[in-house]
Design a protein around this motif. Structure first.
Motif: not given
Ligand code: ADP
Ligand code: MG
Length: 401
Positions: A30, A40-43, A362, A365-366, A368
């Motif tokens: 991560v 900073t991002d747990d996807s 990315e 994801e950014e 959403n």
């Protein structure tokens, strides 16, 4: 997804796991805040939860293993797995024990003491140089901890490391549920796409994507090209492209691809207007021009609004869409518009939408919008190699169904 596209590899659901020690390779690499060490991002952690929940619910003894960052074979305090294990515990609401190494007596004891349905997290596997060297005795030491090997780390399958390939030689090796979803989605668009099937490709360079274009060109009905790589295609068609990066040796290939597309009955669409700029920087201002009027002293930095409209019309006709590569220099605000518009569109069409590539995933994801796509590959480079038809060693190492 069609049944025929079902993955040819055994999965965690094909074997008995109750009471077994299961070694699960996850990709919990991560992003961390360099200053505070916070995640900073747990996807990536969230993506592996279905496998972990499945194993816990089926009363397996779960050993998790991942790499984090690039410690290059030595212990780096900032890259310890503790915070990741803690986040996993929060997300699952389950206790997660940690050990300070990935092999050795202390680890073996912790593994032997594991109760059914409990989770043990190993230390960053790349603290050992033997991991990336795929050292056989290291792989054997890992295998000794467990009864079964589960690979849920699709993003590392293109690398033959001890915890992705080596260990699979000593234990029954099956796919996790995320791995299964990756393989099913990516295999599905290669073998059984619903037509019309469109591919939207962008990114900086043609050379990165040539093999991909070759491998999908006889499967698709329409190919939409944006991003920096559109410049090479535009140049091959005789347009002025200013200072934009042209891969001179690829110009010929671009020509050939234009023809290949034609032969296979696929239509190939290039931008009709673009955003150009004096420089690619935060201060830069963009200006929309037709492709017939690209100034010789400017760079192409994004696709223009007419192109967004043209591509959108094509995408709306498709029942399957594969997208890889941003349409412009999306990292810089004046040039994000084309990419964002198409992400919004893909998120709202009824078609099967599959997204591959590191930057591309990315962006989604950014914004959403990951949950609005059929599948956003966690694989980065691995997803592209898979679609190019390359054998991924981490996938090859798993048992066939
Ligand atoms: P992915 O990682 O999803 O496969 P790529 O690595 O191929 O995507 O492409 C991402 C990069 O492409 C981004 O850094 C973006 O800035 C760059 N890019 C896109 N369009 C342009 C352009 N017109 N000029 C220069 N770079 C571009
Ligand atoms: Mg990339």
């Amino acid at each position: 997804m069609d049944e025929k596209a079902k993955v040819a590899k055994k999965t965690v659901q094909d074997i008995e796991v109750e009471g077994k020690v299961v070694f699960v390779r996850v990709d919990f690499n991560v992003p961390l805040d360099m200053r505070t060490g916070a995640i900073t991002d747990d996807s990536r952690i969230r993506a592996a939860l279905p496998t972990i929940r499945y194993l816990v619910d089926h009363r397996a003894k779960v050993i998790l293993c991942s790499h984090l960052g690039r410690p290059d074979g030595k212990v780096v305090e900032e890259l310890r797995m503790g915070p990741v294990a803690q986040r996993l515990s929060q997300l699952t609401d389950l206790p997660v024990s940690i050990v300070s190494d990935s092999i050795g007596n202390q680890v073996q004891e912790a593994a032997d003491d594991l109760k059914n349905g409990r989770i043990l997290f190993l230390e960053n596997i790349r603290f050992h140089a033997e991991e990336e060297a795929n050292d056989p005795s290291f792989a054997q030491a890992l295998a000794k901890l467990a009864d079964i090997y589960v690979d849920d780390a699709f993003g590392t399958t293109h690398r033959a490391h001890a915890s992705t390939v080596g260990v699979a030689q000593y234990l029954p090796a099956v796919a996790g549920l995320l791995m299964e979803k990756e393989l099913t989605s990516l295999t599905g668009i290669l073998t059984n796409p619903e037509h019309p099937f469109g591919a939207l490709l962008g990114g900086a360079k043609v050379s990165d994507k040539i093999s991909l274009i070759h491998s999908i060109s006889d499967k698709i009905d329409v190919l939409l090209i944006g991003g920096g790589m559109a410049a090479t295609f535009l140049k091959a068609q005789g347009y002025e492209v200013g200072f934009s990066l042209i891969e001179a040796d690829k110009e010929d290939l671009a020509h050939q691809l234009l023809e290949v597309a034609g032969h296979n009955g696929a239509s190939l669409l290039l931008p009709v207007d673009v955003v150009v700029s004096d420089s690619i920087s935060e201060q830069a201002a963009g200006e929309v021009v037709q492709i017939t009027g690209i100034p010789p002293n400017k760079y192409i930095a994004d696709i223009g609004p007419q192109t967004v409209e043209l591509f959108s019309q094509e995408i709306k006709k498709c029942r399957t869409i594969f997208w890889n590569g941003p349409m412009g220099v999306y990292e810089i605000p004046p040039f994000t518009r084309g990419t964002r518009a198409l992400v919004e569109l893909l998120a709202n069409v009824k078609a099967t939408t599959v997204v591959g590539g590191g930057s591309t995933a990315e962006i989604v994801e950014e914004m959403n919008l990951t949950h609005k796509m059929t599948h956003v590959s966690t694989g980065g480079a691995a997803s592209l190699k898979f679609l190019e038809g390359q054998t991924l060693p981490g996938v090859a190492a798993l048992l066939d169904r």
